[in-house]
Write an enzyme that holds these catalytic residues in place. Sequence first.
Site, PDB file in Angstrom:
ATOM      1  N   CYS A  22       1.012  -1.210   0.184  1.00  0.00           N
ATOM      2  CA  CYS A  22       0.050  -0.128  -0.031  1.00  0.00           C
ATOM      3  C   CYS A  22       0.764   1.189   0.119  1.00  0.00           C
ATOM      4  O   CYS A  22       1.866   1.324   0.477  1.00  0.00           O
ATOM      5  CB  CYS A  22      -0.852   0.111   1.110  1.00  0.00           C
ATOM      6  SG  CYS A  22      -2.002  -1.316   1.396  1.00  0.00           S
ATOM      7  N   ARG A  39       2.926   0.113  -5.574  1.00  0.00           N
ATOM      8  CA  ARG A  39       3.075  -0.427  -4.090  1.00  0.00           C
ATOM      9  C   ARG A  39       1.639  -0.958  -4.051  1.00  0.00           C
ATOM     10  O   ARG A  39       1.383  -1.719  -3.044  1.00  0.00           O
ATOM     11  CB  ARG A  39       2.858   0.842  -2.967  1.00  0.00           C
ATOM     12  CG  ARG A  39       4.251   1.484  -3.021  1.00  0.00           C
ATOM     13  CD  ARG A  39       4.249   2.391  -1.796  1.00  0.00           C
ATOM     14  NE  ARG A  39       4.476   1.796  -0.713  1.00  0.00           N
ATOM     15  CZ  ARG A  39       5.697   1.659   0.023  1.00  0.00           C
ATOM     16  NH1 ARG A  39       6.823   1.703  -0.488  1.00  0.00           N
ATOM     17  NH2 ARG A  39       5.568   1.069   1.296  1.00  0.00           N
ATOM     18  N   TRP A  90      -2.958  -2.539  -1.722  1.00  0.00           N
ATOM     19  CA  TRP A  90      -2.726  -3.957  -2.088  1.00  0.00           C
ATOM     20  C   TRP A  90      -3.359  -4.770  -0.881  1.00  0.00           C
ATOM     21  O   TRP A  90      -2.801  -4.631   0.339  1.00  0.00           O
ATOM     22  CB  TRP A  90      -1.020  -4.032  -2.170  1.00  0.00           C
ATOM     23  CG  TRP A  90      -0.724  -5.364  -2.480  1.00  0.00           C
ATOM     24  CD1 TRP A  90      -0.646  -5.871  -3.839  1.00  0.00           C
ATOM     25  CD2 TRP A  90      -0.405  -6.677  -1.945  1.00  0.00           C
ATOM     26  NE1 TRP A  90      -0.092  -7.167  -3.936  1.00  0.00           N
ATOM     27  CE2 TRP A  90      -0.024  -7.660  -2.731  1.00  0.00           C
ATOM     28  CE3 TRP A  90      -0.255  -6.912  -0.266  1.00  0.00           C
ATOM     29  CZ2 TRP A  90       0.415  -8.852  -2.225  1.00  0.00           C
ATOM     30  CZ3 TRP A  90       0.041  -8.292   0.073  1.00  0.00           C
ATOM     31  CH2 TRP A  90       0.603  -8.990  -0.833  1.00  0.00           C
ATOM     32  N   ASN A 144      -0.820   1.352   5.912  1.00  0.00           N
ATOM     33  CA  ASN A 144       0.225   0.557   5.296  1.00  0.00           C
ATOM     34  C   ASN A 144       0.853  -0.428   6.337  1.00  0.00           C
ATOM     35  O   ASN A 144       1.329   0.058   7.209  1.00  0.00           O
ATOM     36  CB  ASN A 144       1.364   1.212   4.610  1.00  0.00           C
ATOM     37  CG  ASN A 144       2.398   0.386   3.888  1.00  0.00           C
ATOM     38  OD1 ASN A 144       3.458   1.125   3.973  1.00  0.00           O
ATOM     39  ND2 ASN A 144       2.187  -0.737   3.616  1.00  0.00           N
ATOM     40  N   GLY A 145       0.728  -1.599   5.974  1.00  0.00           N
ATOM     41  CA  GLY A 145       1.111  -2.689   7.168  1.00  0.00           C
ATOM     42  C   GLY A 145      -0.038  -3.707   7.620  1.00  0.00           C
ATOM     43  O   GLY A 145      -1.071  -3.893   6.848  1.00  0.00           O
ATOM     44  N   GLU A 195      15.073 -16.973 -12.695  1.00  0.00           N
ATOM     45  CA  GLU A 195      14.561 -15.519 -12.678  1.00  0.00           C
ATOM     46  C   GLU A 195      13.976 -15.229 -14.272  1.00  0.00           C
ATOM     47  O   GLU A 195      12.918 -14.602 -14.369  1.00  0.00           O
ATOM     48  CB  GLU A 195      15.948 -14.329 -12.618  1.00  0.00           C
ATOM     49  CG  GLU A 195      15.519 -13.041 -13.182  1.00  0.00           C
ATOM     50  CD  GLU A 195      14.775 -12.498 -12.309  1.00  0.00           C
ATOM     51  OE1 GLU A 195      14.112 -12.956 -11.109  1.00  0.00           O
ATOM     52  OE2 GLU A 195      14.157 -11.240 -12.588  1.00  0.00           O
ATOM     53  N   LYS A 236      10.079 -14.041 -14.412  1.00  0.00           N
ATOM     54  CA  LYS A 236      10.029 -12.655 -15.201  1.00  0.00           C
ATOM     55  C   LYS A 236       8.675 -13.174 -16.214  1.00  0.00           C
ATOM     56  O   LYS A 236       7.671 -12.326 -16.426  1.00  0.00           O
ATOM     57  CB  LYS A 236      11.048 -12.248 -15.893  1.00  0.00           C
ATOM     58  CG  LYS A 236      11.253 -10.946 -16.174  1.00  0.00           C
ATOM     59  CD  LYS A 236      11.855 -10.280 -15.111  1.00  0.00           C
ATOM     60  CE  LYS A 236      11.423 -10.264 -13.645  1.00  0.00           C
ATOM     61  NZ  LYS A 236      11.977  -9.618 -12.510  1.00  0.00           N
ATOM     62  N   GLU A 277       5.301 -13.859 -13.957  1.00  0.00           N
ATOM     63  CA  GLU A 277       4.708 -12.680 -13.370  1.00  0.00           C
ATOM     64  C   GLU A 277       4.256 -11.552 -14.140  1.00  0.00           C
ATOM     65  O   GLU A 277       3.050 -10.806 -13.706  1.00  0.00           O
ATOM     66  CB  GLU A 277       5.608 -11.759 -12.317  1.00  0.00           C
ATOM     67  CG  GLU A 277       6.603 -11.153 -13.055  1.00  0.00           C
ATOM     68  CD  GLU A 277       7.545 -10.501 -12.032  1.00  0.00           C
ATOM     69  OE1 GLU A 277       7.066 -10.009 -10.881  1.00  0.00           O
ATOM     70  OE2 GLU A 277       8.957 -10.426 -12.101  1.00  0.00           O
ATOM     71  N   HIS A 328      14.402 -35.938 -13.212  1.00  0.00           N
ATOM     72  CA  HIS A 328      14.003 -36.401 -12.302  1.00  0.00           C
ATOM     73  C   HIS A 328      12.475 -36.058 -11.800  1.00  0.00           C
ATOM     74  O   HIS A 328      12.181 -36.019 -10.586  1.00  0.00           O
ATOM     75  CB  HIS A 328      15.167 -35.934 -11.079  1.00  0.00           C
ATOM     76  CG  HIS A 328      16.339 -36.352 -11.172  1.00  0.00           C
ATOM     77  ND1 HIS A 328      16.926 -37.644 -11.250  1.00  0.00           N
ATOM     78  CD2 HIS A 328      17.449 -35.815 -11.519  1.00  0.00           C
ATOM     79  CE1 HIS A 328      18.346 -37.734 -11.399  1.00  0.00           C
ATOM     80  NE2 HIS A 328      18.582 -36.627 -11.639  1.00  0.00           N
ATOM     81  N   LYS A 370       5.142  -3.721  -6.130  1.00  0.00           N
ATOM     82  CA  LYS A 370       6.567  -3.563  -5.889  1.00  0.00           C
ATOM     83  C   LYS A 370       7.260  -3.658  -4.760  1.00  0.00           C
ATOM     84  O   LYS A 370       8.448  -4.368  -4.874  1.00  0.00           O
ATOM     85  CB  LYS A 370       7.197  -2.185  -6.786  1.00  0.00           C
ATOM     86  CG  LYS A 370       8.430  -2.254  -7.036  1.00  0.00           C
ATOM     87  CD  LYS A 370       8.730  -1.482  -8.285  1.00  0.00           C
ATOM     88  CE  LYS A 370      10.322  -1.830  -8.845  1.00  0.00           C
ATOM     89  NZ  LYS A 370      10.566  -3.010  -9.547  1.00  0.00           N
TER      90      LYS A 370
HETATM   91  C1  F6R Z   1      10.004  -9.415  -9.409  1.00  0.00           C
HETATM   92  C2  F6R Z   1      10.200  -8.576  -8.301  1.00  0.00           C
HETATM   93  C3  F6R Z   1      10.320  -9.220  -6.761  1.00  0.00           C
HETATM   94  C4  F6R Z   1      11.103  -8.372  -5.807  1.00  0.00           C
HETATM   95  C5  F6R Z   1      10.863  -8.851  -4.337  1.00  0.00           C
HETATM   96  C6  F6R Z   1      12.124  -8.090  -3.496  1.00  0.00           C
HETATM   97  O1  F6R Z   1      10.179  -9.106 -10.473  1.00  0.00           O
HETATM   98  O2  F6R Z   1      10.610  -7.694  -8.471  1.00  0.00           O
HETATM   99  O3  F6R Z   1      10.293 -10.592  -6.673  1.00  0.00           O
HETATM  100  O4  F6R Z   1      12.505  -8.579  -6.317  1.00  0.00           O
HETATM  101  O5  F6R Z   1       9.722  -8.670  -4.182  1.00  0.00           O
HETATM  102  O6  F6R Z   1      11.927  -6.704  -3.544  1.00  0.00           O
HETATM  103  P1  F6R Z   1      13.181  -5.741  -3.172  1.00  0.00           P
HETATM  104  O7  F6R Z   1      14.494  -6.100  -4.024  1.00  0.00           O
HETATM  105  O8  F6R Z   1      12.895  -4.605  -2.882  1.00  0.00           O
HETATM  106  O9  F6R Z   1      13.614  -6.393  -1.780  1.00  0.00           O
END
Ligand code: F6R
Length: 596
Positions: free
Chosen positions: A2, A27, A71, A97-98, A469, A473, A476, A492, A591
Amino acid sequence: MCGIIGYTGNRQARDVILSGLKRLEYRGYDSAGIAIGNGSLNVIKDKGDIDHLISVLPVMRGKFGIGHTRWATHGPPIKNNSHPMTDCKGQIALVHNGIIENNITLREELMKRGHVFRSETDTEVAVHLLEEFYDGDLEAAMRKTIKELKGSFALVAIHNGENGKIVGARNISPLVVGVGKRENFLASDVPAILEYTDRMIYLLDGEVVTLTKDRVRITNFEGKEIKRSWQKVDMTLEGAEKGGYDHFMLKEIFEQPKVIQDTIIGANLNAESGYSIDLTPDTIKIIACGTSYHAGYVGKYMLEELTHTPTTVELASEYRFSSDTHSEPLVIGISQSGETTDTLSAIKTAQKRGLDTLGIVNIVGSTMTREADSVLYTRAGLEVGVAATKTYITQLVALLTLSIKMGVAKETLGIDDARHLTKELRKLPKNVRSVLDQSDAIYELAQKISGAKSMFFLGRNINFPVALEGALKMKEISYIHAEGYPGGELKHGPLALVTEKTPVIAIAVKDQTYEKMLGNIGEVSARGATVIAIGTEGDRELDKYADYVFYIPDVPPLFTPILTSVVMQLLAYHTANILGCEIDKPRHLAKSVTVE
Ligand code: F6R
């Protein structure tokens, strides 16, 4: 997660709050709302993102107010669960937020005392507590309210009887004060208010702040006043614009040559100013979440190769609950936001265990930069796309520079070898550009695979985490199920899922795993899978095995993840774009993950 914002001053608060909320949207974007004070409180909120809120918003006049982008954690994203929350009498508005962990007990008690709840959120208890404690002084009521709360919170409230006053409180979730001229701001992060001021005061856990347009008063939870002056932040809003690209994510992918350069220069500056860690620890533990965890996983190979230091990588959310037998003298936490609750808690756990902590962080002034014992900054600038791209690449670069520095300190890396690697580092921007030049060809391929329901990403050794990764990507942003696997592990179990409908993306660069990867490509090809390989320029063999091949420049093996990752990013981006997905704001994600 949030995002929250508050404003008091001489401007129309509605405009300041909406522009801030737009910048905070990364957020969360499940619902949004705004409360403006002007003799009475005018609260408008709804399910959906900020653009939707703007479309339903009437003219709202008033010079102070608060806003929220959500969020969802407690209760689905519907209008009633949107913030701001109001008390029974409609005199107090509050954003949060929290997570308030004891919300169920508090709700029961408050309901017994006659409070009427209109949402399913954990937040609503806080506004009813404010109502109970309110005695003409919102700051005093806030202090009493937070004594009742367990969990994490950044709370910001206004009362219609206290014109121009905003009260905030912080425990774990971030909150920053923007100091203006005859106006003041509160927000979850700096970019939300940077358009108006670059003078910031970072609130710490256990602090309450009261703003009027002329004054910022910070106190601790007990009411003792704290003197803290503002700091000028060195950040620009350039990153907050798309600059002609269709999506922030694509812009951020194409910014990578520049931010790699900035991070290399920054790492040298960091080194000169000296991030004060022991460069010769016996063992290292890396902790992080999501994409940052994948960067840390790549870093493990770099550190072990160049420093011969046994290095383990652990998800931050797991490390916190591991037994207290960990004794790695150096714990490296990686976080682009510096606000991820699990990573911050893991850093605290490490510190309680008496271990030295180094944060690799992108956002200057974020919580991790204050809590870790030392900080190494990545210089990716502001990343708006929810899917991490340029911040991840700069984490890889920071880890590589750190590994070289530690290797030299440990004398596991000779001076000539270190010079050679540093020279290779400088070539990285050019090498990344040559991968970016293949964007159109990757788009063509994405058209062929975008109908798939499932994909596999394979890699070995240092390119195994790149496969993880690549899959993250893809899933998501395109919502296609994707799994990353070490090439040798597929047989396996997961091989049972491979059919002619399952594209397999295989990293087969020229390193010690090359022959084995060719074998793995053969295994999936034999099951009918379309194989997209990523190989090294000059390789004449690979296209005999794979259906499609993209080539990266011939670089030392430790550098390959930085280039193979860019192919993965472009593949995910183009696939999601062809499918018409909301690339910069994937569903259910945010994010900055400030919940546990
Ligand atoms: C995926 C992504 C997330 C962040 C994760 C950690 O594309 O961005 O998996 O990497 O939420 O976030 P930070 O790096 O801000 O601790």
